[in-house]
Design an enzyme around this catalytic site. Sequence first.
Site, PDB file in Angstrom:
ATOM      1  CD  GLN A   1     -10.019   7.551   0.218  1.00 30.20           C
ATOM      2  OE1 GLN A   1     -11.014   7.606   0.966  1.00 30.20           O
ATOM      3  NE2 GLN A   1      -8.993   6.752   0.480  1.00 30.20           N
TER       4      GLN A   1
ATOM      5  CB  CYS B   1      -7.279 -27.825  13.654  1.00 36.54           C
ATOM      6  SG  CYS B   1      -8.068 -26.265  14.113  1.00 36.54           S
TER       7      CYS B   1
ATOM      8  CG  ASP C   1      -5.436   6.955  -0.751  1.00 33.44           C
ATOM      9  OD1 ASP C   1      -4.325   6.585  -0.292  1.00 33.44           O
ATOM     10  OD2 ASP C   1      -6.511   6.510  -0.332  1.00 33.44           O
TER      11      ASP C   1
ATOM     12  CG  ASP D   1      -6.006  -5.110   3.084  1.00 29.52           C
ATOM     13  OD1 ASP D   1      -5.403  -4.721   4.097  1.00 29.52           O
ATOM     14  OD2 ASP D   1      -6.694  -4.340   2.372  1.00 29.52           O
TER      15      ASP D   1
ATOM     16  CB  CYS E   1      -9.922 -26.230  11.014  1.00 27.85           C
ATOM     17  SG  CYS E   1      -8.521 -25.251  10.423  1.00 27.85           S
TER      18      CYS E   1
ATOM     19  CG  HIS F   1      -7.654 -21.852  13.845  1.00 30.32           C
ATOM     20  ND1 HIS F   1      -8.206 -22.960  13.242  1.00 30.32           N
ATOM     21  CD2 HIS F   1      -8.694 -21.057  14.218  1.00 30.32           C
ATOM     22  CE1 HIS F   1      -9.527 -22.864  13.269  1.00 30.32           C
ATOM     23  NE2 HIS F   1      -9.849 -21.718  13.855  1.00 30.32           N
TER      24      HIS F   1
ATOM     25  CG  ASP G   1      -0.350   0.034   2.528  1.00 27.78           C
ATOM     26  OD1 ASP G   1       0.808   0.455   2.627  1.00 27.78           O
ATOM     27  OD2 ASP G   1      -1.016  -0.345   3.503  1.00 27.78           O
TER      28      ASP G   1
ATOM     29  N   GLY H   1       1.049   3.896   1.902  1.00 19.83           N
ATOM     30  CA  GLY H   1       1.370   4.613   3.131  1.00 19.83           C
ATOM     31  C   GLY H   1       0.446   5.783   3.392  1.00 19.83           C
ATOM     32  N   GLY H   2      -0.480   6.049   2.479  1.00 18.17           N
ATOM     33  CA  GLY H   2      -1.364   7.200   2.638  1.00 18.17           C
ATOM     34  C   GLY H   2      -2.190   7.139   3.897  1.00 18.17           C
TER      35      GLY H   2
ATOM     36  CB  CYS I   1      -4.932 -24.996  10.278  1.00 16.30           C
ATOM     37  SG  CYS I   1      -5.317 -24.934  12.039  1.00 16.30           S
TER      38      CYS I   1
END
Length: 384
Positions: free
Chosen positions: A191, A311, A149, A268, A306, A337, A95, A97-98, A308
């Site tokens: 925005q 688990c 931005d 994200d 699960c 997990h 990203d 950094g804005g 993972c």
Amino acid sequence: MAAGFSFTVERTDTRSRARLGWLDTPHGVVRTPVFMPVGTQATVKCVTPSQVEEAGAEIVLSNTYHLYLRPGHEVVQELGGIHRFMSWPRPALTDSGGFQVLSLSALRKVSDDGVVFRSHLDGSEHFFSPEKATQIQNALGSDIAMAFDECPPYPATHGELEASVERTARWAERCKSAHANPAQALFGIVQGGTDRGLRGRSATQIVATGFDGYAIGGLSVGEPKEATYEMVGEVEPLLPVGRPRYLMGVGSPDDLVQAVLLGIDMMDSVLPTRLARHAALLSSEGRLQIKNAAYARDARPIDEGCDCYACRHFSRAYVRHLFKAGEILGLTLATIHNLRYLFRLMERIRKAVANGGLDDLRREVVDLFGDARTATAAGDGELQ
């Protein structure tokens, strides 16, 4: 588009705006819709890159502001770029950094030229212009860079939002002109806060500038969920069908499903890793607070469905013991997990888009996690 970068829409859901596709990047293919874990300082907290990959991550996100302050983008570039530096073989997004710079409040001053800010580490003064933020990301060598931005706070006045939209549009043009890494895609950011008219204006401006992909920023910063969904619904029809759409900063399970229903391809958040460090685990039973006494003798895995590492090998009682004893392994197992839970959810989402069952999945997930966007989610621009 950038060299080695393309986006393909394979299928669109006839009952919603949801779609299946994939991103081709210089470091591999990413299936969409996709959730991206956040590795703010070139690391996803508490886990190794191989553990992140084993959990199912296809792309990770790192932060320009933090890597600029330490170790410095020149160091990362000298050591082979972000992939080699953090030993991550798959795609990476940085990203701009804005959000971080503009969230420093009293420590920064914004003008059309850029932002003067003081480091949260030592108080030293620095300056980010659109050109500099772009140059830093060029040096980091991520597969996808974000335009610089201005992310307004919530709530904000109409005048503040309008000024942010216009500045973001001007900065987007400067970022595109400054972008000099032909192997790196560049995404623009829309925005406008929770103002429908300004969101539409911003989307029109950013699309007219022309980018490899488009992000919707300035949401999941404290506004009601309904406002988030309304703004996404307002913007999505204005974005090009043949470009990826990225909703920044969302990671609760119900938000992920809803975003996909609204046509989003990428998301994200630090939420799963931050929850893990607070002993909050995502499961098919909802959210478990693993330090509760109820789990002291519970021999079951965190989530019986699960696959993972945590688990497969450990009980709820053992993970609770690790947290109560202050053992670092507890943080690692919880993080593995929670990441795996979200990646498995994304797999279910993609299957549901293909077979028309996404609305049923949405109801299931909302019943379990309708309140999962807690106050911790609003701080996605902070360290994980």
